[in-house]
Design a protein around this motif. Sequence first.
Motif, PDB file in Angstrom:
ATOM      1  N   GLY A 271      74.804  27.665  66.131  1.00  8.93           N
ATOM      2  CA  GLY A 271      75.482  28.377  65.044  1.00  8.93           C
ATOM      3  C   GLY A 271      75.456  29.884  65.185  1.00  8.93           C
ATOM      4  O   GLY A 271      74.890  30.439  66.143  1.00  8.93           O
ATOM      5  N   TYR A 272      76.100  30.563  64.229  1.00 11.79           N
ATOM      6  CA  TYR A 272      76.183  32.030  64.218  1.00 11.79           C
ATOM      7  C   TYR A 272      74.811  32.663  64.284  1.00 11.79           C
ATOM      8  O   TYR A 272      73.869  32.218  63.624  1.00 11.79           O
ATOM      9  CB  TYR A 272      76.860  32.521  62.930  1.00 11.79           C
ATOM     10  N   GLY A 273      74.722  33.713  65.093  1.00 15.68           N
ATOM     11  CA  GLY A 273      73.469  34.454  65.223  1.00 15.68           C
ATOM     12  C   GLY A 273      72.450  33.709  66.075  1.00 15.68           C
ATOM     13  O   GLY A 273      71.347  34.205  66.284  1.00 15.68           O
ATOM     14  N   GLY A 274      72.827  32.507  66.533  1.00 18.19           N
ATOM     15  CA  GLY A 274      71.879  31.689  67.298  1.00 18.19           C
ATOM     16  C   GLY A 274      70.603  31.470  66.517  1.00 18.19           C
ATOM     17  O   GLY A 274      69.509  31.363  67.075  1.00 18.19           O
ATOM     18  N   SER A 275      70.743  31.382  65.195  1.00 12.60           N
ATOM     19  CA  SER A 275      69.548  31.448  64.346  1.00 12.60           C
ATOM     20  C   SER A 275      68.685  30.196  64.436  1.00 12.60           C
ATOM     21  O   SER A 275      67.510  30.241  64.139  1.00 12.60           O
ATOM     22  CB  SER A 275      69.945  31.715  62.896  1.00 12.60           C
ATOM     23  N   HIS A 276      69.275  29.090  64.845  1.00 11.40           N
ATOM     24  CA  HIS A 276      68.455  27.889  65.009  1.00 11.40           C
ATOM     25  C   HIS A 276      68.373  27.563  66.501  1.00 11.40           C
ATOM     26  O   HIS A 276      69.392  27.531  67.190  1.00 11.40           O
ATOM     27  CB  HIS A 276      69.059  26.704  64.238  1.00 11.40           C
ATOM     28  N   ILE A 277      67.162  27.319  66.996  1.00  9.31           N
ATOM     29  CA  ILE A 277      66.991  26.936  68.399  1.00  9.31           C
ATOM     30  C   ILE A 277      66.419  25.522  68.436  1.00  9.31           C
ATOM     31  O   ILE A 277      65.388  25.254  67.803  1.00  9.31           O
ATOM     32  CB  ILE A 277      66.053  27.930  69.126  1.00  9.31           C
ATOM     33  N   ALA A 278      67.136  24.625  69.131  1.00  9.03           N
ATOM     34  CA  ALA A 278      66.717  23.214  69.147  1.00  9.03           C
ATOM     35  C   ALA A 278      65.315  23.081  69.732  1.00  9.03           C
ATOM     36  O   ALA A 278      65.053  23.581  70.830  1.00  9.03           O
ATOM     37  CB  ALA A 278      67.715  22.395  69.964  1.00  9.03           C
TER      38      ALA A 278
END
Length: 384
Positions: A271-278
């Motif tokens: 998502g936007y901002g790469g705010s979540h990293i799996a």
Amino acid sequence: MDISSSFGDAEVQFVAEGASGYLTIDLGALRRNYETLVAMLRPARCAAVVKADAYGLGATVVSRTLGDAGCRDFFVAQFVEAIRLKDTLPADARLYVLNGLQPGNEERCAADGIIPVLNSLPQLRRWSELARQVGRSLPAVLQVDSGMSRLGLSPEECSILSREMNEHAGLEFQFVMSHLACADEGANLMNGEQLAEFERLSRLFLGIPVCLANSGGIFLGGDFHHTLARPGIALYGGNPTVGAPNPMEPVVRLDVAVVQTRTVPTGTRIGYGGSHIADREMHLATIAAGYADGLPRALSGTGAVYHAGVRLPIVGRVSMDSIIIDVSALPKDTLTLGSLVEVVGEHQTLEAIAEAAGTISYEILTGLGHRYQRLYRQVQLQDV
Ligand SMILES: *Cc1c(COP(=O)(O)O)cnc(C)c1O
């Protein structure tokens, strides 16, 4: 996916297969909610607040349904809403504008039989002056401020008016009204204080009926019912009593379509901002609604949707037109292009999604927007 099953029958018409989302509005439930309130209020009357397009559900359809159920008092907030709505109401219905009489609307208001809620002495005097000019009496509602400081005559203006009432013989007051600031909190002492202040102010205008309760006010007991009550949210299935089980029937459900699915390895940004990293391999689905469709950005990383009762967390930020959800809890390939997920329905109430977004059911409903395919489940014989 079968939306109709959630209503226990197959009445829902699929107007547009393949829409991005379906907002289903159960007019039978709306009618039953109205009748529940009518029964609680009797002998007081029950109006309907249909401002903001009936809280986003469609003021025309909602008003017709409630008109068929016997409702004859309809409230909107703005004059322009009244103009749009007036021709769809029963001929003997009354239509009130809560925000008052804006300069410039007087003549049209009188010509169209729209009833202004007069919120200040200057508004009242303008309306009274017009009655003199046109040489006939004009209907009006008098709003007094009983403690919310939002709209209505101040206590000082009320005393002035009580002394000059004989100058306003051309005004036909339907009722004196006020609005409660904390009606959804049954234990809040402010309710009793406002009731006492309202009754003190309305005694200055003896002989005019009174009107106080919104949805929450109806559930505060008979002392709050008076002549007429003005529910909005309870009609639409929202909970009028904070912290207690919802006494109303749900009216709305929202299902949104999956537009893409993918599997991502550990370490992938989402998502936007790469705010979540799996933090593991994840199965994701992207659904076709976002903040432009009234799903607040505040749901980013905290909210969820449901499929077959399984909670599917929102991952990363809510976009304008889409949301990414973690579908790892479902058997692989359960969701494919066009599958629907439940955003509001039997697993997630309006209040639940509102709470996840840090807001209230009213804001969710009124924000739902117009990109969903709207499905009106008609009133059935057994509903009447
Ligand atoms: C919006 C509104 C209502 C309806 O309130 P609900 O809490 O939705 O029942 C009633 N009265 C006034 C003055 C309002 O502005």
